[in-house]
Every structure is written in structure tokens, then in C-alpha cells.
Design a protein around this motif. Structure first.
Motif, PDB file in Angstrom:
ATOM      1  N   THR A  18       0.943  -1.022   0.033  1.00 52.08           N
ATOM      2  CA  THR A  18       0.170   0.029   0.097  1.00 52.08           C
ATOM      3  C   THR A  18       0.895   1.270  -0.211  1.00 52.08           C
ATOM      4  OG1 THR A  18      -0.049   0.055   2.463  1.00 52.08           O
ATOM      5  CG2 THR A  18      -2.074  -1.245   1.197  1.00 52.08           C
ATOM      6  N   SER A  19       1.819   1.220   0.815  1.00 53.46           N
ATOM      7  CA  SER A  19       3.020   2.347   0.562  1.00 53.46           C
ATOM      8  C   SER A  19       3.416   2.734  -0.486  1.00 53.46           C
ATOM      9  CB  SER A  19       4.007   2.132   1.791  1.00 53.46           C
ATOM     10  OG  SER A  19       4.938   3.115   1.431  1.00 53.46           O
ATOM     11  N   THR A  20       3.810   1.334  -1.594  1.00 53.99           N
ATOM     12  CA  THR A  20       4.432   1.579  -2.728  1.00 53.99           C
ATOM     13  C   THR A  20       3.256   2.128  -3.951  1.00 53.99           C
ATOM     14  OG1 THR A  20       5.745  -0.297  -2.466  1.00 53.99           O
ATOM     15  CG2 THR A  20       5.407   0.280  -4.808  1.00 53.99           C
ATOM     16  N   LEU A  21       1.739   1.831  -3.624  1.00 54.91           N
ATOM     17  CA  LEU A  21       0.900   2.290  -4.356  1.00 54.91           C
ATOM     18  C   LEU A  21       0.766   3.738  -4.213  1.00 54.91           C
ATOM     19  CD1 LEU A  21      -1.761  -0.614  -3.779  1.00 54.91           C
ATOM     20  CD2 LEU A  21      -0.385   0.025  -6.096  1.00 54.91           C
ATOM     21  N   ARG A  22       1.238   4.342  -3.217  1.00 54.54           N
ATOM     22  CA  ARG A  22       1.215   5.855  -3.105  1.00 54.54           C
ATOM     23  C   ARG A  22       1.630   6.375  -4.204  1.00 54.54           C
ATOM     24  NH1 ARG A  22      -0.115   9.521   0.544  1.00 54.54           N
ATOM     25  NH2 ARG A  22       1.150  11.579   0.679  1.00 54.54           N
ATOM     26  N   SER A  23       2.854   6.111  -4.670  1.00 55.74           N
ATOM     27  CA  SER A  23       3.628   6.703  -5.742  1.00 55.74           C
ATOM     28  C   SER A  23       3.128   6.160  -7.269  1.00 55.74           C
ATOM     29  CB  SER A  23       5.181   6.614  -5.779  1.00 55.74           C
ATOM     30  OG  SER A  23       5.304   5.146  -5.963  1.00 55.74           O
ATOM     31  N   ALA A  24       2.379   5.019  -7.237  1.00 58.69           N
ATOM     32  CA  ALA A  24       1.995   4.483  -8.473  1.00 58.69           C
ATOM     33  C   ALA A  24       0.332   4.987  -8.797  1.00 58.69           C
ATOM     34  CB  ALA A  24       2.082   2.880  -8.455  1.00 58.69           C
ATOM     35  N   LEU A 226       3.422   8.760  11.353  1.00 64.06           N
ATOM     36  CA  LEU A 226       3.146   8.011  12.677  1.00 64.06           C
ATOM     37  C   LEU A 226       3.607   6.599  12.447  1.00 64.06           C
ATOM     38  CD1 LEU A 226       0.215   9.877  14.488  1.00 64.06           C
ATOM     39  CD2 LEU A 226       2.696  10.725  14.100  1.00 64.06           C
ATOM     40  N   VAL A 227       4.584   6.223  13.609  1.00 62.54           N
ATOM     41  CA  VAL A 227       5.128   4.847  13.548  1.00 62.54           C
ATOM     42  C   VAL A 227       4.813   3.918  14.732  1.00 62.54           C
ATOM     43  CG1 VAL A 227       6.715   5.007  11.693  1.00 62.54           C
ATOM     44  CG2 VAL A 227       7.224   5.464  14.090  1.00 62.54           C
ATOM     45  N   ALA A 228       4.522   4.509  15.883  1.00 59.84           N
ATOM     46  CA  ALA A 228       3.976   4.034  17.062  1.00 59.84           C
ATOM     47  C   ALA A 228       3.389   5.094  18.000  1.00 59.84           C
ATOM     48  CB  ALA A 228       5.348   3.237  17.672  1.00 59.84           C
ATOM     49  N   ALA A 229       2.449   4.509  18.740  1.00 66.28           N
ATOM     50  CA  ALA A 229       1.880   5.254  20.064  1.00 66.28           C
ATOM     51  C   ALA A 229       2.052   4.297  21.372  1.00 66.28           C
ATOM     52  CB  ALA A 229       0.570   5.730  19.495  1.00 66.28           C
ATOM     53  N   LYS A 276      14.140   6.767  13.147  1.00 66.15           N
ATOM     54  CA  LYS A 276      14.609   6.530  11.922  1.00 66.15           C
ATOM     55  C   LYS A 276      14.428   5.060  11.668  1.00 66.15           C
ATOM     56  CE  LYS A 276      17.240  10.522  11.851  1.00 66.15           C
ATOM     57  NZ  LYS A 276      18.595  11.226  11.505  1.00 66.15           N
ATOM     58  N   ASN A 277      14.210   4.002  12.535  1.00 70.23           N
ATOM     59  CA  ASN A 277      14.586   2.664  12.253  1.00 70.23           C
ATOM     60  C   ASN A 277      13.245   1.988  11.885  1.00 70.23           C
ATOM     61  OD1 ASN A 277      17.372   2.614  12.755  1.00 70.23           O
ATOM     62  ND2 ASN A 277      16.729   2.672  15.162  1.00 70.23           N
ATOM     63  N   ILE A 278      11.993   2.647  12.339  1.00 70.66           N
ATOM     64  CA  ILE A 278      10.755   2.142  11.985  1.00 70.66           C
ATOM     65  C   ILE A 278      10.073   2.762  10.861  1.00 70.66           C
ATOM     66  CG2 ILE A 278       8.393   1.472  12.932  1.00 70.66           C
ATOM     67  CD1 ILE A 278       9.500   1.694  15.627  1.00 70.66           C
ATOM     68  N   ARG A 279       9.714   1.878   9.755  1.00 69.34           N
ATOM     69  CA  ARG A 279       8.946   2.662   8.677  1.00 69.34           C
ATOM     70  C   ARG A 279       7.442   2.630   8.895  1.00 69.34           C
ATOM     71  NH1 ARG A 279      12.235   4.469   4.567  1.00 69.34           N
ATOM     72  NH2 ARG A 279      10.376   4.573   3.406  1.00 69.34           N
ATOM     73  N   TRP A 280       6.711   3.316   8.157  1.00 64.80           N
ATOM     74  CA  TRP A 280       5.411   3.250   8.090  1.00 64.80           C
ATOM     75  C   TRP A 280       4.745   1.628   7.979  1.00 64.80           C
ATOM     76  CZ3 TRP A 280       1.292   2.155   5.100  1.00 64.80           C
ATOM     77  CH2 TRP A 280      -0.194   2.379   5.581  1.00 64.80           C
ATOM     78  N   ALA A 281       5.432   1.189   6.837  1.00 67.54           N
ATOM     79  CA  ALA A 281       4.700  -0.339   6.574  1.00 67.54           C
ATOM     80  C   ALA A 281       4.977  -1.077   7.560  1.00 67.54           C
ATOM     81  CB  ALA A 281       5.576  -0.627   5.158  1.00 67.54           C
ATOM     82  N   SER A 282       6.005  -0.875   8.515  1.00 66.67           N
ATOM     83  CA  SER A 282       6.440  -1.891   9.541  1.00 66.67           C
ATOM     84  C   SER A 282       6.065  -1.458  10.957  1.00 66.67           C
ATOM     85  CB  SER A 282       8.142  -2.117   9.506  1.00 66.67           C
ATOM     86  OG  SER A 282       8.506  -2.548   8.410  1.00 66.67           O
ATOM     87  N   ARG A 283       5.255  -0.475  10.838  1.00 69.10           N
ATOM     88  CA  ARG A 283       4.695   0.023  12.299  1.00 69.10           C
ATOM     89  C   ARG A 283       4.217  -0.905  13.260  1.00 69.10           C
ATOM     90  NH1 ARG A 283       0.157   4.474  11.385  1.00 69.10           N
ATOM     91  NH2 ARG A 283      -1.275   3.540  10.389  1.00 69.10           N
ATOM     92  N   TRP A 284       3.495  -1.981  12.732  1.00 68.85           N
ATOM     93  CA  TRP A 284       2.821  -3.054  13.735  1.00 68.85           C
ATOM     94  C   TRP A 284       3.716  -4.062  14.024  1.00 68.85           C
ATOM     95  CZ3 TRP A 284      -2.823  -3.613  14.568  1.00 68.85           C
ATOM     96  CH2 TRP A 284      -3.782  -2.732  14.284  1.00 68.85           C
ATOM     97  N   ASP A 285       4.972  -3.962  13.604  1.00 74.63           N
ATOM     98  CA  ASP A 285       5.888  -4.980  13.826  1.00 74.63           C
ATOM     99  C   ASP A 285       6.036  -5.217  15.499  1.00 74.63           C
ATOM    100  OD1 ASP A 285       5.833  -5.673  11.466  1.00 74.63           O
ATOM    101  OD2 ASP A 285       7.977  -5.695  11.044  1.00 74.63           O
ATOM    102  N   TYR A 286       6.276  -4.208  16.307  1.00 77.15           N
ATOM    103  CA  TYR A 286       6.709  -4.231  17.634  1.00 77.15           C
ATOM    104  C   TYR A 286       5.579  -4.745  18.461  1.00 77.15           C
ATOM    105  CZ  TYR A 286       3.727  -0.215  19.103  1.00 77.15           C
ATOM    106  OH  TYR A 286       2.830   0.466  19.463  1.00 77.15           O
ATOM    107  N   ILE A 287       4.359  -4.871  17.831  1.00 82.26           N
ATOM    108  CA  ILE A 287       3.306  -5.368  18.837  1.00 82.26           C
ATOM    109  C   ILE A 287       3.143  -6.808  18.381  1.00 82.26           C
ATOM    110  CG2 ILE A 287       0.665  -5.338  19.074  1.00 82.26           C
ATOM    111  CD1 ILE A 287       0.478  -2.625  17.725  1.00 82.26           C
ATOM    112  N   LEU A 288       3.363  -7.168  17.064  1.00 84.14           N
ATOM    113  CA  LEU A 288       3.438  -8.658  16.838  1.00 84.14           C
ATOM    114  C   LEU A 288       4.555  -9.560  17.091  1.00 84.14           C
ATOM    115  CD1 LEU A 288       2.035  -8.209  13.082  1.00 84.14           C
ATOM    116  CD2 LEU A 288       0.710  -8.237  15.254  1.00 84.14           C
ATOM    117  N   GLU A 289       5.653  -8.645  17.522  1.00 80.13           N
ATOM    118  CA  GLU A 289       6.940  -9.287  17.941  1.00 80.13           C
ATOM    119  C   GLU A 289       6.784  -9.646  19.308  1.00 80.13           C
ATOM    120  OE1 GLU A 289       9.975  -6.888  16.553  1.00 80.13           O
ATOM    121  OE2 GLU A 289       9.960  -7.411  14.472  1.00 80.13           O
TER     122      GLU A 289
END
Length: 660
Positions: A18-24, A226-229, A276-289
Motif C-alpha cells: 500500500t505504501s508503494t501504491l502511493r507513488s503509483a 506516525l509509526v508507534a504510539a 528512523k529505524n521504523i518505517r510506516w509499513a512496519s509499524r505494527w511489527d513491535y506489537i506482533l513481535e
């Protein structure tokens, strides 16, 4: 598609897509498009991001508890509310799951930090009955450990804390408060603060420290995402309510109120940090991990694969050796005397396709089971692709409901085809039962559960308008499509069987204990259940313990394994019964794999008593009611798999036998 990739990877791939589709292009699923934020003096000025926002809205969802099945709306607890703003629209899945998202008075400006900002003050006069009831309900919520669920930019606001082995668990919710018992034992979240030590006292979390992490977009567009709250709940008895400083002793509520006035001031602090280490596409990872279930999932998969390989070996041995030799020898017989010396499945060829008793009911079950099977397969397939990820709230239930409604045609067609092959002539009764029997049982159970929820004032109670909409989907779309499918099913010729059926039924010889119907049915459901019981634990956790379920890759693979296991176990038992010259295979094949649902019911009851902390008659009735719905659906689903596999097997083996 590689289904061995766990769903954390799937979610990441989808968000990257979905992030890639933003530019396409401008295509996004609702609620999943990235939103850019910038400081107030920059909002809307940047030409590259004309919709850059400065205000960050915090939404609140329903509150739930692991000790109760009854969720409640945010406003039921008399927290600070934003009554003037319109609630965001919710899809069908969110409404059916009891989600009630609404705006809150907690509003932030991007990069503008606040410390101990006052939100509102709630005043209660214990002399007034209404105020005492509000306080009692608030205490009940703390006693049952009800949890807030806040949302920022479609992300859950998480409370991260250390657990055993030095791991950190990020909970997508936080408690209202906690309780210290009469003997001084702190319950639940009261263990986090040594100052929570007064006996028979409630401590309310009336302050939150919120930290919002953002990532500056460098190459795709201007602004930040925003990548985490994350948040930390705290409790303060503010000395100066109008000018709080967020210090001092915790805000306590005695279990036995003294006559007088009680004031609870709600405050918050908000901070912003760049990551800078968390991108928008990976922002759920810290919950799932923080949910370390992957190793257990792989153990479950390997366990299931061993069962499948064992069954496949058995079926292959029968098909390639025993059956092949039997068929070859039977077809080479030259005389009737030789045939009379034969025994086993060859001798029942004149009765094996005899219509079963209660063929009407069996055909109706097969039609409904086909509808559920296709719905489950398509839903899990889309979930594996990421379209039904946790970020797309309510999408899983909405997809399942829409698919069930639209799949009335195959349900009617399959029921009609099998009913006609059974020699049935009451086609009107057949199509009416297909359209109304199983869905009617589910709806009746669901309606009774909804009445209980209405009586308890729970947010999970379906509004009357939504109930009417569900009925409209059923009567106006699903039923006509079922009639359409039945029309085409009855219009086609009956299924041609490879052998003729004798007019006089053959007598079935005395059966041993192991070839009787009931022992075979009971044994037949063990292996399919053994393939799925570990996965069931996580599914039940997600439903009743409010844990986030995201492992759809594993679930889809287990689904395929379940289909194979049900088919092979039923075919094996069907062959053994035919060898014992018992030709009543139709109902037996359906019930053999369908009995897996009985094991599911037993496991769900065991899970209730051993894992859950649910208390109260209403919650217990709701658990049993919803479990019965899941059991019925699972029974139709697995039973249909077993029947279709056995029907194919019987048709195949008798089609290669020469019959004079």
C-alpha cells in the motif's frame, strides 16, 4: 504465495504494497492509506502534501475484560467524552464484533508536547443515587480489569511492560484501574506501583503519559508519518484540580464510600520522538513481535503434517495395493461360482448407491456445508494476502458475511443435486430448508445472545437497524440466490452412478465392535482434531482473551491440512466399512468427519474452565451460546468435506468394477 511465511510477514508485505501504491496510483483500502503529519505552521502549505495534518486525533473504542464476555461503550464508565463530534462510520464486521469507536477530547498537535494537561473533572455526590451508581459501575470495571482501547492514526495505543525472561509485551490496551483486596493483595495492574497498598481500595488510572513515535518521509513525500504510539497509565490525586501538576499520592476510591463529594480529574502528557529505524509499513511489527507464538505454530504445523503423511501413506497403500489387486482379481472372474466365493466391498455394489434415510436433511446439510467451505477458503485466502489484516478493522467479519450471502447459489445447487440423486421429489421443501434451516438456527441462537447483551447494556448488542440489515441481506439476497442455485440443480439430470442399485436391499452381516457405526464415527474425528487443536487455542485466545490474531498464513495452511485429514480419515473408515459389507456410508461419512466438531465443543468447554477467568451467569451463557454457533458451523464444514471425499472414493472404485 508462500503460506509458510507467518502473518507478520504477510502484514508487512501488504503495508509495503500500500505504501508503494502511493507513488503509483491513488488506490488504497479504507483506513490503510498513510497519512502525513507536520507542524501547525506547515500544515497545508507544502505543495507536495496539500493534505498534511497538524492535529492528531485520538479515538476510543469499547472496553472489554478477560473476566467478562460483556464489552461496554466508553461513555458507560463516565469518562471524559467528546459529545459534539460525529462518530466515525463503522463497517458491518465492526458492529457485529461490538466495536464502538468514537472521538475523544484527547487531541494533540504534531510535535507539540504537553505535560499534565487537564482534560476534564468528574464530580460525584455520594448522596445522590445516580452518582453512586456511576461510581459503583466504575469500581466494577476496575474489579473485573476492564481495558481501554485507544487508537491513534489507526494504530492501537499500546502499553509496553516487561514480562518473564526479560521480554517486553505490548498490550493494545490498558486497564481502567486496579483493586487491592481486603487482605492487602494487589490484583492485576496494582502490582506496578508499591504505593497501591491500602486494603479494600480501588486505584483509578486517571493520567496517561503518551509517547508518539514518528518517521520523517525523505523520498516519497514531505511530512512525517506516525509509526508507534505508546503510553503508561498512572494515578494521581491532584491537589489543585484546575492547575494539576501530576504529582502526589495515587487517586484512590475506597470500596465503602464515605458520604461526601468525590472528584476525579483526568489528565495526560504527550511527547514526540523521531525513530528512523521504523518505517510506516512496519509499524505494527513491535506489537506482533511481542507475541512469541511462532515456534509453537511451527510445532503445530509439523504435528499436523506428520498426521497427514501417516494418513496419506495408509490411503496410498490401500489404493495402490489392496484395491488394485481386488479390482484386478474381481474383473478376471469367469463364473458366478467364483464371484460367490468373493467377500468384502465388491459384493455390495448393488446397494452402495442406495438412497440414505433422511436424504432430505443430508442434502440440506451438504448445501450449507458447501456454502461455509467456500466462504472459509476465500476469506482465509484474502487474509493471507493481507487484505484482512488487523489494520483493516472489521474487514474479516465483513468479508465472511458478504461471501456467505453471495454464496447462496452453490448452497442451493449442491443441495438440489444431491437430493435429486437420492431420489427426492419434494424440491420445494428442499430449497426452503436449505435457505432457512441452518441459517435460521444460527440466527435464533444469535438473537437470544443479543437479547442477553441488550439486557446487560453491553456495546456488543447489535443495534436494531443493523439487525434489520442482516435480515435484509439474508432474505433479499441469500434466499433468492439459494432458490436460483436450486433451480439449476434440479434442472440438471440426476448424478449417474457407475453401478445399478438392486431393488431388494442386501442384508448386512453382523458387525464387529470396530466396524459398527458409532465407534467409527467417534474415532474418525480424533485425527482431524489433532491437526487443529493448537491453532484452536490461539483462535479462542483472540476471541475470548482479546488477543490480536494475525497468523493467517499458518491458519490457511492448517485449513488445507484439515481438509486433507478429514478426507483421508473418512475414506479409510469408509473402505473398512465397505469391506465389512456395510453399505450405509452416506450419513456415516458425513458424521465421521463432522464429529470433529464434538471434540471442538469439548475442548471449548475445557478452555472455559481451565484458561478463562469469566464470571457471571450472563457471560457464561454468552460463551456457551456463541460456542454452539461455532460448533454447528464447524460440524457442517467438516461433515461436507468427509461426505464429498467419500462420495468421490466410492464412485471411483465402483466405476472400474465390471458388473454383469
Amino acid at each position: 504465495m508462500v503460506v509458510f511465511c507467518d502473518a507478520r510477514c504477510t502484514l508487512r508485505v501488504f503495508l509495503l504494497l500500500t505504501s508503494t501504491l502511493r507513488s503509483a496510483s491513488t488506490f488504497y483500502l479504507p483506513g490503510l492509506a498513510p497519512v502525513s503529519f507536520c507542524e501547525k505552521n506547515q500544515a497545508g502549505k507544502d505543495q507536495e502534501v496539500p493534505d498534511c495534518r497538524s492535529e492528531i486525533e485520538l479515538f476510543v473504542n469499547r472496553l472489554d475484560s478477560v473476566e467478562s464476555v460483556l464489552p461496554y461503550e466508553y461513555t458507560m464508565f463516565d469518562f471524559c467524552a467528546q459529545k459534539s463530534e460525529k462518530r466515525p462510520s463503522e463497517n458491518l464486521g465492526q458492529v457485529l464484533f461490538g466495536e464502538r469507536i468514537e472521538p475523544s477530547p484527547y487531541k494533540f498537535e504534531f510535535k507539540k508536547e504537553e505535560q499534565c494537561k487537564h482534560v476534564c473533572t468528574k464530580t460525584y455526590d455520594t448522596k445522590k443515587t445516580e452518582d453512586r451508581q456511576k461510581l459503583e459501575f466504575l469500581k466494577k470495571g476496575m474489579l473485573l480489569n476492564y481495558q481501554h482501547h485507544w487508537i491513534v492514526d489507526n494504530m492501537p495505543v499500546t502499553w509496553c511492560y516487561d514480562v518473564e525472561d526479560g521480554q517486553k509485551f505490548c498490550n493494545p490496551g490498558f486497564p481502567i484501574g486496579c483493586y487491592v483486596t481486603e487482605d492487602g493483595r494487589p490484583k492485576d495492574a496494582c502490582v506496578v506501583n508499591s504505593e497501591f497498598n491500602d486494603k479494600d481500595t480501588f486505584y483509578i488510572f486517571n493520567h496517561v503519559d503518551i509517547t508518539i513515535f514518528y518517521h520523517v518521509v525523505e523520498h516519497e513525500a514531505a511530512g512525517s508519518r506516525l509509526v508507534a504510539a505508546k503510553m503508561e497509565p498512572k494515578s494521581f490525586k491532584h491537589t489543585h484540580i484546575d492547575n494539576p501538576d501530576c504529582s502526589g499520592v495515587p487517586m484512590d476510591l475506597k470500596n465503602k464510600f464515605a458520604v461526601g463529594e468525590v472528584k476525579i480529574a483526568y489528565t495526560y502528557s504527550v511527547y514526540f520522538k523521531e525513530d528512523k529505524n521504523i518505517r510506516w509499513a512496519s509499524r505494527w511489527d513491535y506489537i506482533l513481535e511481542s507475541m512469541p507464538h511462532t515456534n509453537i505454530q511451527w510445532f503445530s504445523i509439523m504435528n499436523s503434517l506428520v498426521i497427514v503423511l501417516f494418513l496419506s501413506g495408509m490411503v496410498a497403500m490401500i489404493m495402490l495395493r489392496t484395491l488394485h489387486k481386488d479390482i484386478a482379481r474381481y474383473n478376471q472372474m469367469d463364473s458366478i461360482e467364483d464371484a460367490q466365493e468373493e467377500f468384502g466391498w465388491k459384493l455390495v455394489h448393488g446397494d452402495v448407491f442406495r438412497p440414505p434415510r433422511k436424504g432430505m436433511l443430508l442434502s440440506v446439510f451438504l448445501g450449507s456445508g458447501t456454502q461455509i467451505f467456500i466462504m472459509t477458503f476465500v476469506t482465509l485466502f484474502f487474509a493471507c494476502l493481507g487484505f484482512l489484516s488487523p489494520a483493516n478493522r472489521g474487514a474479516l467479519m465483513t468479508c465472511a458475511m458478504v461471501l456467505w450471502v453471495l454464496l447462496g447459489t452453490p448452497a442451493g445447487y449442491v443441495a438440489a443435486r444431491f437430493y435429486k440423486s437420492f431420489g427426492g421429489e419434494k424440491w420445494k421443501t428442499n430449497v426452503l430448508l436449505t435457505a432457512f434451516l441452518c441459517p435460521g438456527i444460527v440466527f435464533a441462537d444469535f438473537f437470544v445472545m443479543n437479547l442477553i447483551l441488550w439486557g446487560e447494556g453491553s456495546s456488543a448488542a447489535i443495534p436494531f437497524g443493523t439487525l434489520v440489515a442482516v435480515l435484509a441481506l439474508w432474505f433479499c439476497i441469500s434466499v433468492p440466490l439459494t432458490f436460483l442455485g436450486a433451480y439449476f440443480g434440479f434442472k440438471k439430470n440426476a448424478i449417474e452412478h457407475p453401478v445399478r442399485t438392486n431393488q431388494i436391499p442386501r442384508q448386512i452381516p453382523e458387525q464387529s465392535f470396530y466396524t459398527k457405526a458409532l465407534p467409527g464415527i467417534i474415532m474418525g474425528g480424533i485425527l482431524p482434531f489433532g491437526c487443529i487443536f493448537i491453532q484452536l487455542f490461539f483462535i479462542l485466545n483472540s476471541i475470548w482473551s482479546h488477543q490480536m490474531y494475525y497468523m493467517f498464513g499458518f491458519l490457511f495452511l492448517v485449513f488445507i491440512i484439515l481438509v486433507i485429514t478429514c478426507s483421508e480419515a473418512t475414506v479409510l473408515l469408509c473402505y473398512f466399512h465397505l469391506c465389512a459389507e456395510d453399505y450405509h456410508w452416506q450419513w456415516r461419512s458425513f458424521l465421521t468427519s463432522g464429529f470433529t466438531a464434538v471434540y471442538f465443543l469439548v475442548y471449548a468447554i475445557h478452555y472455559f474452565f481451565s484458561k478463562l477467568q469469566i464470571t457471571g451467569l450472563a457471560s457464561t451463557m454468552l460463551y456457551l451460546g456463541y460456542t454452539l454457533i461455532m460448533t454447528l458451523i464447524f460440524f457442517l464444514f467438516t461433515g461436507t468435506i468427509g461426505f464429498v471425499a467419500c462420495f468421490w472414493f466410492v464412485t471411483k472404485i465402483y466405476s472400474v468394477v465390471k458388473v454383469d
